[in-house]
Write an enzyme that holds these catalytic residues in place. Structure first.
Site, PDB file in Angstrom:
ATOM      1  N   LYS A  72      18.300 -31.113  34.769  1.00  0.00           N
ATOM      2  CA  LYS A  72      18.657 -29.948  35.989  1.00  0.00           C
ATOM      3  C   LYS A  72      20.027 -29.862  36.160  1.00  0.00           C
ATOM      4  O   LYS A  72      20.702 -30.766  36.676  1.00  0.00           O
ATOM      5  CB  LYS A  72      17.668 -30.606  36.924  1.00  0.00           C
ATOM      6  CG  LYS A  72      17.943 -29.491  38.343  1.00  0.00           C
ATOM      7  CD  LYS A  72      17.133 -30.201  39.296  1.00  0.00           C
ATOM      8  CE  LYS A  72      17.165 -29.251  40.533  1.00  0.00           C
ATOM      9  NZ  LYS A  72      18.633 -28.911  41.158  1.00  0.00           N
TER      10      LYS A  72
HETATM   11  P1  FBP Z   1      17.527 -25.102  45.416  1.00  0.00           P
HETATM   12  O1  FBP Z   1      16.386 -24.334  44.230  1.00  0.00           O
HETATM   13  O2  FBP Z   1      16.920 -24.787  46.768  1.00  0.00           O
HETATM   14  O3  FBP Z   1      18.842 -25.235  45.260  1.00  0.00           O
HETATM   15  O4  FBP Z   1      16.888 -26.591  45.250  1.00  0.00           O
HETATM   16  C1  FBP Z   1      17.293 -27.468  44.229  1.00  0.00           C
HETATM   17  C2  FBP Z   1      17.836 -28.598  44.700  1.00  0.00           C
HETATM   18  O5  FBP Z   1      18.349 -29.594  43.622  1.00  0.00           O
HETATM   19  C3  FBP Z   1      17.166 -29.739  45.548  1.00  0.00           C
HETATM   20  O6  FBP Z   1      16.431 -30.529  44.994  1.00  0.00           O
HETATM   21  C4  FBP Z   1      18.171 -30.363  46.331  1.00  0.00           C
HETATM   22  O7  FBP Z   1      17.802 -30.524  47.643  1.00  0.00           O
HETATM   23  C5  FBP Z   1      19.286 -28.950  46.386  1.00  0.00           C
HETATM   24  O8  FBP Z   1      19.171 -28.276  45.192  1.00  0.00           O
HETATM   25  C6  FBP Z   1      20.670 -29.562  46.238  1.00  0.00           C
HETATM   26  O9  FBP Z   1      21.342 -28.433  46.732  1.00  0.00           O
HETATM   27  P2  FBP Z   1      22.971 -28.639  46.522  1.00  0.00           P
HETATM   28  O10 FBP Z   1      23.222 -27.902  45.399  1.00  0.00           O
HETATM   29  O11 FBP Z   1      23.413 -27.839  47.876  1.00  0.00           O
HETATM   30  O12 FBP Z   1      23.194 -29.875  46.756  1.00  0.00           O
END
Ligand code: FBP
Length: 265
Positions: A177
């Site tokens: 991811k």
């Molecule tokens: P989002 O689609 O809201 O970005 O969520 C995906 C994610 O990886 C979540 O699992 C995690 O909490 C968040 O993004 C982390 O976001 P950041 O990039 O701000 O650390």
């Protein structure tokens, strides 16, 4: 890495992970726009949409809510995670073991690796332990491949994102991811560097329907497998509409115009 095409994490080789660990990672601020999104039950209901191939949550939410949804939702146990309250160099606590996640009913596991952090070595060793335990339980492994910390000046350059995808392959992740590198062409390079590891895009902060779907379309056209998304789903008043549209873009490879026109308002 191992192919995930026949695992519950995938539908027709594609992946849509609904991520809901924001209460830990960002705090209640992420629920302010749509206050009912603080209720995990609302998000478990959203995760029953056929476009969603799994729901990623932390241990406490899984323990409390998954028993009521085990027939309808595929559980991805996000093994590590840390609050926003802590200001040190990027790191993430391992909050549950693979063995315990399997006991709770997990169908897959997820793990954040902050390549470039001063804690990268320890995090990679923790990933190794989780990865090998996941193999023993036959659970696919998704890496939140997020270069961050003192070694990384800018975590959104396409070369850093390609490095993250490659790191995921090298360390054995089945799915990487990553952040969106900004264009279809840049994403093609990321996908190439990941080899057989499937690449999915991180959703990011909430955008307009069209802007968000255009980025997902670019990922699919670049050979990516889909996305892991939280805020762009649960921060909407009508998450089903955007999931209908995503279903068209991801699984039917439809255009954004077609997806928006055919999604059920
Ligand atoms: P989002 O689609 O809201 O970005 O969520 C995906 C994610 O990886 C979540 O699992 C995690 O909490 C968040 O993004 C982390 O976001 P950041 O990039 O701000 O650390």
């Amino acid at each position: 890495m191992r192919p995930i095409d026949n695992s519950p994490l995938s539908r027709d080789g594609k992946v849509l992970i609904l991520a809901y660990d924001h209460g830990l990672e960002h705090g209640p601020v992420d629920f302010e726009d749509v206050p009912e999104s603080a209720d995990p039950e609302r998000v478990f209901e959203i995760a029953t949409h056929p476009a969603v191939t799994s729901l990623a949550v932390q241990k406490g939410i899984a323990e409390a809510y998954y028993p009521s949804y085990e027939d309808d939702v595929t559980l991805l146990a996000k093994l590590n995670g840390t609050s926003n309250l802590w200001m040190g160099e990027h790191d993430s606590a391992v909050n549950w073991s693979v063995e315990y996640a399997a006991e709770v009913g997990a169908d897959a596991v997820g793990f954040t690796l902050y390549g470039g952090s001063n804690h990268e070595v320890e995090m990679a060793e923790e990933f190794r332990e989780a990865h090998e335990a996941a193999r023993a339980h036959d659970l696919p492994v998704v890496m939140w491949a997020y270069p961050r910390g003192q070694g990384v000046k800018n975590d959104t350059t396409s070369s850093i994102i390609a490095y993250a995808a490659r790191q995921a392959l090298e360390l054995g992740a089945d799915v990487a991811k990553v952040k969106y590198p900004g264009s279809k062409e840049a994403m093609e390079h990321v996908v190439e560097m990941a080899g057989p590891t499937k690449v999915i895009m991180s959703g990011g902060s909430k955008r307009s329907d069209r802007e968000f779907l255009e980025s997902v379309k670019a990922v699919i056209d670049a050979g990516g497998a889909g996305l892991a998304v939280g805020r762009n789903i649960f921060q909407r008043e009508n998450p089903r509409y955007i999931l209908d549209a995503l279903e068209h873009v991801i699984y039917e490879e439809a255009s954004v115009d077609t997806a928006l026109a055919e999604a059920d308002k």
